[in-house]
Design a protein around this motif. Structure first.
Motif, short mmCIF file in Angstrom:
data_model
loop_
_atom_site.label_atom_id
_atom_site.label_comp_id
_atom_site.label_asym_id
_atom_site.label_seq_id
_atom_site.Cartn_x
_atom_site.Cartn_y
_atom_site.Cartn_z
N GLU A 158 20.63 -2.64 35.34
CA GLU A 158 21.75 -3.58 35.39
C GLU A 158 22.59 -3.27 36.62
O GLU A 158 23.08 -2.14 36.79
CB GLU A 158 22.61 -3.49 34.14
N CYS A 203 27.23 -2.85 36.44
CA CYS A 203 27.36 -2.86 34.98
C CYS A 203 28.77 -2.60 34.49
O CYS A 203 29.13 -3.02 33.39
CB CYS A 203 26.42 -1.82 34.37
N LYS A 220 27.57 -1.86 29.85
CA LYS A 220 26.15 -1.92 30.16
C LYS A 220 25.35 -2.46 28.97
O LYS A 220 25.63 -2.16 27.81
CB LYS A 220 25.67 -0.51 30.52
N TYR A 223 19.10 -7.13 35.67
CA TYR A 223 20.15 -7.94 35.05
C TYR A 223 21.46 -7.69 35.79
O TYR A 223 21.76 -6.56 36.20
CB TYR A 223 20.31 -7.52 33.58
#
Length: 199
Positions: free
Chosen positions: A11, A14, A18, A55
């Motif tokens: 991520e 984050c 997270k 992400y």
């Protein structure tokens, strides 16, 4: 969307929130941050083709060095990896807040994915395949648009504050030298990320 590739799940940006099961990366050392680095200037500390899911949630609009960041995402991602990027929708009040370096719209990802993919990835063979766009709509906007006879696609292209945020889902393709041509992602509409809207 679920990735078909296995590998690490990371991520970017984050903060303290997270996603479970992800390696959190951020500029600031905070609870939940596993790797502290400046994404604008530092390389990701992962091997080539080792990441299966990337992400980022409301962090990309704060970055600046997109060319370097996207090259690094591409380098560490396995073929078939998913890249999920959420930002404020560029044509919204939220998109224009202080501290945002880029107001992301469809044109941003046309440039990244196929119109100027060589600018972003340079000599790295492959491209980002744009699979889906998920729009989190302004509350109740679909009813207003329907009452006025305005299609949602037209409204997104030509009006303001239709979507508050959006998520772009990309697949990492390393089986071609470059993007083969224009990409038309599937559009999905939501009130909140979990409640689909049919318009």
């Amino acid at each position: 969307m679920k990735t078909q590739a296995t590998g690490l799940r990371i991520e970017l940006g984050c903060g303290q929130h997270k996603q479970p099961g992800f390696i959190g990366i951020d500029t600031l050392d905070a609870p939940g941050v596993d790797v502290v680095l400046d994404l604008n200037n530092d390389n990701l500390p992962f091997e080539d083709d080792s990441v299966g899911y990337v992400y980022s949630n409301h962090a990309f609009e704060h970055f600046a060095n997109y060319r370097a960041i996207l090259k690094e995402i591409f380098r560490v991602s396995r073929p078939g990896a998913t890249v999920e990027i959420w930002t404020p929708y560029g044509k919204s009040n939220d998109g224009l807040l202080f501290g945002h370096n880029t107001f992301f719209t469809e044109t941003s990802f046309k440039h990244i994915c196929y119109e100027y993919d060589r600018f972003f990835l340079e000599a790295s063979p492959g491209y980002f395949q744009w699979l889906e766009s998920h729009y989190n709509l302004w509350p109740g906007i679909s009813d207003h648009l329907e009452a006025m006879g305005i299609p949602i696609d037209f409204a997104l292209d030509h009006m303001f504050n239709i979507a508050l945020e959006w998520g772009v889902f990309l697949s990492v393709r390393k089986d071609a030298d470059r993007a083969p041509g224009p990409q038309i992602p599937e559009r999905k509409y939501f009130y909140g990320r979990a409640d689909p809207v049919f318009v």
